[in-house]
Write a protein that holds these residues in place. Structure first.
Motif, short mmCIF file in Angstrom:
data_model
loop_
_atom_site.label_atom_id
_atom_site.label_comp_id
_atom_site.label_asym_id
_atom_site.label_seq_id
_atom_site.Cartn_x
_atom_site.Cartn_y
_atom_site.Cartn_z
N ARG A 235 -6.04 -10.85 -3.30
CA ARG A 235 -6.37 -9.89 -2.26
C ARG A 235 -7.37 -10.51 -1.29
N LYS B 29 -6.90 -7.53 -8.83
CA LYS B 29 -6.11 -8.35 -7.93
C LYS B 29 -7.02 -9.11 -6.99
N THR C 92 -4.96 3.62 -7.54
CA THR C 92 -5.28 2.71 -8.64
C THR C 92 -4.39 1.48 -8.62
N GLY C 93 -3.49 1.39 -7.63
CA GLY C 93 -2.65 0.22 -7.52
C GLY C 93 -1.34 0.33 -8.29
N ARG D 299 -8.49 -3.63 -3.23
CA ARG D 299 -8.65 -2.30 -3.79
C ARG D 299 -9.18 -2.35 -5.20
N ARG D 300 -8.74 -3.34 -5.92
CA ARG D 300 -9.20 -3.43 -7.30
C ARG D 300 -9.63 -4.86 -7.57
N THR E 202 2.10 2.22 -3.50
CA THR E 202 1.19 2.28 -4.64
C THR E 202 0.17 3.40 -4.43
N ASP E 203 -0.42 3.88 -5.52
CA ASP E 203 -1.47 4.89 -5.39
C ASP E 203 -2.83 4.20 -5.37
N PHE F 250 0.82 -1.21 0.00
CA PHE F 250 0.00 0.00 0.00
C PHE F 250 0.85 1.26 0.00
#
Lengths: 304, 456
Positions: B19, B15, A56-57, B11-12, A53-54, A50
């Motif tokens: 994740r 992944k 958006t990953g 987060r996305r 990264t920003d 984390f």
């Protein structure tokens, strides 16, 4: 870990087990390793991910770190933690070693045992609960020690938690909740010092002070370093004490006080996990650095 | 003891799998696991009512309330026996705890677990909840305009973002002047109509009846009771992410100077009205107390247990010569409807009932209802209880329409900023006037940290 009993057995089992001699030891350690990976190493790796990264990953370089350092609260929070660490580590070393020596020198057995129990008692309370106790202790209106607070001219809770008092207040809370365990550990270490050595010191004419200063404390050195390393890491992560103080005082004291609180704010108020993780990773680095410094300077891993 | 807090979550979706596996290992899951929906997919969702709706299931409705609003949810269950409802009690986000925001940001990561309806004691939740996609628009088809028209003028302005309504106000928290009627009469004092008269009376009380109080400036909501009512432009929210801050104008300094004078002569307390210190030493010394509408029930009747027939209400004092009277406001909770709800019909039904029904708002609710028809019933009930020494209807109704609109509802907590910046200073003897620039700086800093464009 060696397991001599297994080697002593006859038959084919020896041949089968010989390739993995430490099996029992590994079995004992395994649950800890699983928990360490799950709750220690994986989240740490995750935080590092984390931090770099920003949202958006994508790889963000050091931008999360610079964002954290540029926040108007960062400098004061870092200063707060540094002052707190100084108060907390000094008080820990002086009082824990002092009390452990005192405990060791108490001749009456029953008294020693009672004191040992009393020292340890606050540590047996769950962390947040023991901090809650202090919120009552610090309010002159309801505190059993209210007369003491009033003697210092502190009539209201607001006066007790004035900004200048916070390092002392937080150290007192942390010492009360956390030092008991260390006193017991130091006491155990003192018991490991061979009685012949102390006997010899006595014959050479050393009083209790000289014995403590020239024999016992030098032999405790590694334990003290061990305590300082762990206490440094715990102290740098200061969170519960100021956070609860902040809630109890409706935000008058303790808000955004420590770096970990800042990290918490970044994560949950500003929805900025990258910067929050950057603060955590910074703390990890500082604690690791301090640990390395203490280990190298003290010869922690040197064989006796 | 210290705890290191980490936030994890997918987060996305790219992944997603790894994740999710990591998350299963991390402790946060334990926090996030409550209140998930397990209903089967029913009718297809779609873009109705101004937002993308989730597939509707008609499952169990999950409602989050604070301990005070627990009575409301329980009453709904009692009066609607067929409704499937799961009531979860939480801290109501009180004192800026940010519990709701913390949880919603975790639910947004796990993509499940959102409650259908939430009560919050804060009225600035839309400042983050709209951006987080948590709140459903209410005036785009979910709740008919005829119902929404019943709210007191301006009551729902904290809930409105660019003309869209994202929450419903539970109660109003307009400020009034509470006072001890028998004592005022006994000492022959006149109720102050202007702040000048109020200050003069405070100075008189300080010399004639030392120890008695004309107010308290020790609470986190002190700026909302005094500075807001004085039209101090410390919190002029001018856009979704824009604020104008000016704490050193004459409107601010006049009130700060008044507070300083009364603090100095000790007729203004520096303890929070909810502190043990105040309850023990000062609660029975209140001659006057500028405060909000909920002081009557929550503070005098509930906390101080002031006997019947003592407490009365007068309009908030005004600055002499000011043609437009203004009052402040402290909180007044809001109800939010989740845009992720799979039970929108049941959720809307609950939301409408809890904010408008006389059974709750008119007869049970402790605060002044934001829904005007319920407020009428509530006032009638208060009058018939004969707790107050005068008729509280007039002053409360008038004040409800006088809340100064120049003080907004931003994401950063003005209460928290005042508490950390001004309160330690007044405790150590500094004057509020001297700390106004520091107050300005702190507001600007927090506003910027929250992504606001600041004009000064």
């Amino acid at each position: 870990v060696s397991t001599p009993s297994i080697r002593g057995r006859a038959g084919t089992s020896i041949a089968r087990r010989a390739w993995w001699p430490g099996r029992a030891g590994h079995v004992f350690v395994a649950p800890y390793v699983v928990l360490l990976i799950a709750f220690g190493i994986v989240p740490t790796g995750y935080a590092i991910d984390f931090a770099f990264t920003d949202t958006t990953g994508r790889f963000a370089g050091l931008s999360n770190f610079t964002a954290a350092a540029a926040d108007f609260r960062f400098g004061s929070a870092a200063a707060h933690v540094a002052v707190y660490l100084l108060f907390w580590l000094v008080s820990l070393v002086v009082f824990v070693v002092g009390l452990a020596l005192l405990l060791h020198n108490v001749a009456v057995r029953g008294l020693g045992r009672t004191l040992r129990f009393l020292y340890y008692l606050p540590g047996a309370l769950a962390g947040a609960a023991s901090v809650m106790v202090w919120l009552f202790m610090l309010d002159p209106t309801v505190s059993p020690a209210g007369f003491l607070l009033r003697a210092f001219g502190l009539d209201t809770f607001g006066q007790v938690i004035a900004p200048g008092h916070l390092p002392l207040v937080l150290t007192a809370i942390a010492f009360w909740t956390g030092a008991g365990g260390w006193i017991v550990v130091m006491y155990g270490a003192l018991n490991n010092i061979s009685p012949e050595l102390l006997e010899a010191a006595r014959i050479d004419g050393a009083g209790p002070w000289q014995t403590a200063w020239r024999v016992q404390i030098p032999l405790l050195r590694k334990w003290i370093v061990y305590m300082v390393i762990l206490a440094f890491a715990v102290g740098a992560q200061l969170f519960v004490e100021p956070q609860l103080l902040s809630q109890a005082s409706n935000g008058v004291a303790g808000r955004d006080y420590s770096l970990n609180q800042l990290s918490y704010d970044f994560a949950f108020q500003n929805n900025d996990l990258g910067t929050a993780a950057a603060v955590s990773v910074t703390l990890l680095l500082v604690s690791l650095l301090a640990a390395v410094l203490f280990v190298v300077k003290s010869g922690f891993f040197d064989a006796d | 003891m210290t705890v290191k807090v980490r936030a994890d979550g997918a987060r996305r979706s790219g992944k997603g799998r790894s994740r999710a596996a990591l998350m299963a290992l991390s402790g946060v899951v334990a926090l996030a696991a409550c209140g998930g929906h397990t209903g089967t997919t029913g009718s297809q969702g779609g873009s109705q009512g101004g937002f993308q709706q989730a597939p509707q299931t008609n499952g169990t409705l999950t409602v989050w309330v604070d301990s005070t609003r627990l009575a409301a949810a329980k009453l709904y269950q009692k009066t609607h026996p067929t409704a499937k409802i799961n009531i979860v009690s939480y801290d109501g986000d009180a004192n800026g705890s940010n519990y709701l925001q913390t949880k919603v940001s975790l639910f947004n990561r796990t993509r499940k677990g959102w409650p259908d309806v939430v009560f919050s004691s804060q009225n600035n939740e839309t400042s983050w909840a709209v951006q987080a996609g948590f709140t459903a628009p209410l005036n785009k088809g979910l709740i008919p305009q005829s119902t929404l028209a019943g709210w007191a003028p301006g009551a729902n302005s904290p809930c409105t973002v660019n003309g869209t309504l994202y929450c419903l106000r539970n109660d109003l928290a307009q400020t009034v002047l509470w006072y001890n009627a028998p004592l005022m009469k006994k000492w022959g004092y006149k109720i102050p109509a202007t702040w000048e008269e109020y200050q003069a009376l405070g100075q008189k009380v300080a010399t004639e009846h030392r120890g008695y109080l004309v107010g308290s400036a020790g609470d986190t909501f002190t700026p909302e009771i005094f500075m807001w009512a004085s039209k101090c432009g410390a919190n002029q929210i001018t856009g979704a992410k824009a604020v104008t801050v000016n704490t050193t104008s004459a409107n601010c300094t006049r009130m700060a100077a008044l507070l300083d004078t009364l603090i100095k002569n000790r007729s203004m307390s520096l303890s929070s009205v909810f502190s043990t210190d105040f309850d023990k030493n000062q609660a029975d010394k209140i001659l006057m107390l500028p405060g909000t509408s909920w002081f009557g029930g929550a503070l005098f009747e509930g906390t101080f247990k002031t006997p019947k027939g003592q407490i009365a209400v007068a309009p908030m004092p005004q600055w002499s010569g000011d043609p437009t009277p203004a009052v402040g406001n402290v909180g007044g909770g809001t109800w939010l409807l989740s845009a992720h709800s799979t039970n929108l019909k049941a959720a809307t039904d609950f939301l409408t009932w809890v904010t408008t029904a006389n059974d709750y708002q008119g007869k049970v609710a402790p605060g002044y209802p934001a829904y005007a028809p319920a407020a009428k019933v509530w006032l009638a009930n208060q009058t018939s209880s004969h707790y107050y020494a005068n008729d509280i209807t007039g002053p409360l109704q008038t004040a409800a329409g006088q809340v100064w609109s120049g003080w907004g509802y931003g994401q950063f907590s003005q209460e928290a900023i005042w508490a950390a910046t001004i309160t330690p200073g007044t405790t150590s003897g500094k004057s509020i006037v001297s700390m106004l620039p520091a107050w300005q700086k702190a507001i600007v800093n927090y506003a910027r940290t929250n992504g606001y464009k600041v004009s000064q």
